[in-house]
Design a protein around this motif. Sequence first.
Motif, PDB file in Angstrom:
ATOM      1  N   THR A  10    -125.176  33.059   4.936  1.00 57.04           N
ATOM      2  CA  THR A  10    -124.703  33.506   6.366  1.00 57.04           C
ATOM      3  C   THR A  10    -125.211  35.120   6.317  1.00 57.04           C
ATOM      4  OG1 THR A  10    -122.743  32.065   6.653  1.00 57.04           O
ATOM      5  CG2 THR A  10    -122.673  33.976   7.744  1.00 57.04           C
ATOM      6  N   SER A  12    -125.229  37.426   8.545  1.00 58.72           N
ATOM      7  CA  SER A  12    -124.497  38.566   9.364  1.00 58.72           C
ATOM      8  C   SER A  12    -123.277  37.878   9.765  1.00 58.72           C
ATOM      9  CB  SER A  12    -125.394  38.951  10.455  1.00 58.72           C
ATOM     10  OG  SER A  12    -125.719  38.300  11.341  1.00 58.72           O
ATOM     11  N   ASN A  13    -122.254  39.081   9.914  1.00 55.70           N
ATOM     12  CA  ASN A  13    -120.972  38.469  10.385  1.00 55.70           C
ATOM     13  C   ASN A  13    -121.021  38.519  12.086  1.00 55.70           C
ATOM     14  OD1 ASN A  13    -118.518  37.253   9.932  1.00 55.70           O
ATOM     15  ND2 ASN A  13    -117.620  39.274   8.803  1.00 55.70           N
ATOM     16  N   TYR A  14    -120.267  37.568  12.695  1.00 53.43           N
ATOM     17  CA  TYR A  14    -119.971  37.670  13.825  1.00 53.43           C
ATOM     18  C   TYR A  14    -118.616  36.830  14.191  1.00 53.43           C
ATOM     19  CZ  TYR A  14    -121.768  32.920  13.291  1.00 53.43           C
ATOM     20  OH  TYR A  14    -121.995  31.644  12.960  1.00 53.43           O
ATOM     21  N   LYS A  15    -118.250  36.877  15.467  1.00 57.50           N
ATOM     22  CA  LYS A  15    -116.977  36.301  15.707  1.00 57.50           C
ATOM     23  C   LYS A  15    -117.117  35.014  16.357  1.00 57.50           C
ATOM     24  CE  LYS A  15    -113.825  39.839  14.745  1.00 57.50           C
ATOM     25  NZ  LYS A  15    -113.138  39.725  13.485  1.00 57.50           N
ATOM     26  N   ILE A  16    -116.247  34.073  16.181  1.00 48.61           N
ATOM     27  CA  ILE A  16    -116.199  32.682  17.152  1.00 48.61           C
ATOM     28  C   ILE A  16    -114.692  32.836  17.401  1.00 48.61           C
ATOM     29  CG2 ILE A  16    -116.530  30.164  17.015  1.00 48.61           C
ATOM     30  CD1 ILE A  16    -118.535  30.773  14.742  1.00 48.61           C
ATOM     31  N   ASP A  20    -114.312  35.049  12.030  1.00 48.47           N
ATOM     32  CA  ASP A  20    -115.658  35.601  11.634  1.00 48.47           C
ATOM     33  C   ASP A  20    -116.240  34.557  10.821  1.00 48.47           C
ATOM     34  OD1 ASP A  20    -115.316  36.253   8.870  1.00 48.47           O
ATOM     35  OD2 ASP A  20    -113.905  37.597   9.470  1.00 48.47           O
ATOM     36  N   ALA A  21    -117.710  34.706  10.919  1.00 47.39           N
ATOM     37  CA  ALA A  21    -118.740  34.006  10.406  1.00 47.39           C
ATOM     38  C   ALA A  21    -118.393  33.744   8.810  1.00 47.39           C
ATOM     39  CB  ALA A  21    -120.029  34.219  10.443  1.00 47.39           C
ATOM     40  N   LYS A 124    -124.142  28.320  16.374  1.00 45.90           N
ATOM     41  CA  LYS A 124    -124.278  29.618  15.892  1.00 45.90           C
ATOM     42  C   LYS A 124    -124.221  29.775  14.385  1.00 45.90           C
ATOM     43  CE  LYS A 124    -122.414  32.154  19.736  1.00 45.90           C
ATOM     44  NZ  LYS A 124    -121.029  32.716  20.036  1.00 45.90           N
ATOM     45  N   ASN A 128    -127.422  31.055  12.134  1.00 43.21           N
ATOM     46  CA  ASN A 128    -127.104  32.558  11.282  1.00 43.21           C
ATOM     47  C   ASN A 128    -127.606  32.150   9.913  1.00 43.21           C
ATOM     48  OD1 ASN A 128    -126.256  35.247  11.466  1.00 43.21           O
ATOM     49  ND2 ASN A 128    -124.517  34.361  10.099  1.00 43.21           N
TER      50      ASN A 128
END
Length: 145
Positions: A10, A12-16, A20-21, A124, A128
């Motif tokens: 993974t 990059s971090n992102y929000k679901i 977070d990822a 997603k 990623n």
Amino acid sequence: MNKQTIEVGTVSNYKIKRFDAFSLSYVLEEGTNNAGKNGSVDIPGWHYNTKALEKFKNRGKVMFKKGIKDIINGETNVLGMINTIAIESSSKYKDVIIKTKSPRNAKSTIEKKGFNDPMVDTGKFVMNIGARINKSRIVGRGLWI
């Protein structure tokens, strides 16, 4: 020449929603108890990191040896070889995620998602996955084949 590194996972971090990822990656790897409403759901760990490493280890060795030969023959350079290995490792990593079918999703999860694909919901997460070369440049993120 400086040490060359490839990190796959993974990138990059992102929000679901509120998740977070990086946390998602951990749960998919290790599993968790007491999830869901009132802590009533246990999520198994799929150990996809270990599976991906095992799947790619021999292929990576072959690619490295070929890359060295190609460098000696003037057909590529170190960065070209590292880039090729990084992209291939990212693809194989995604392949493990897509092909993981066991343990199955819970019946309630299958009903919610409409399919049993334990490590894929929106796509997603798998899109990623990539490879970071020398702690900076990212390759191999996006669609998979």
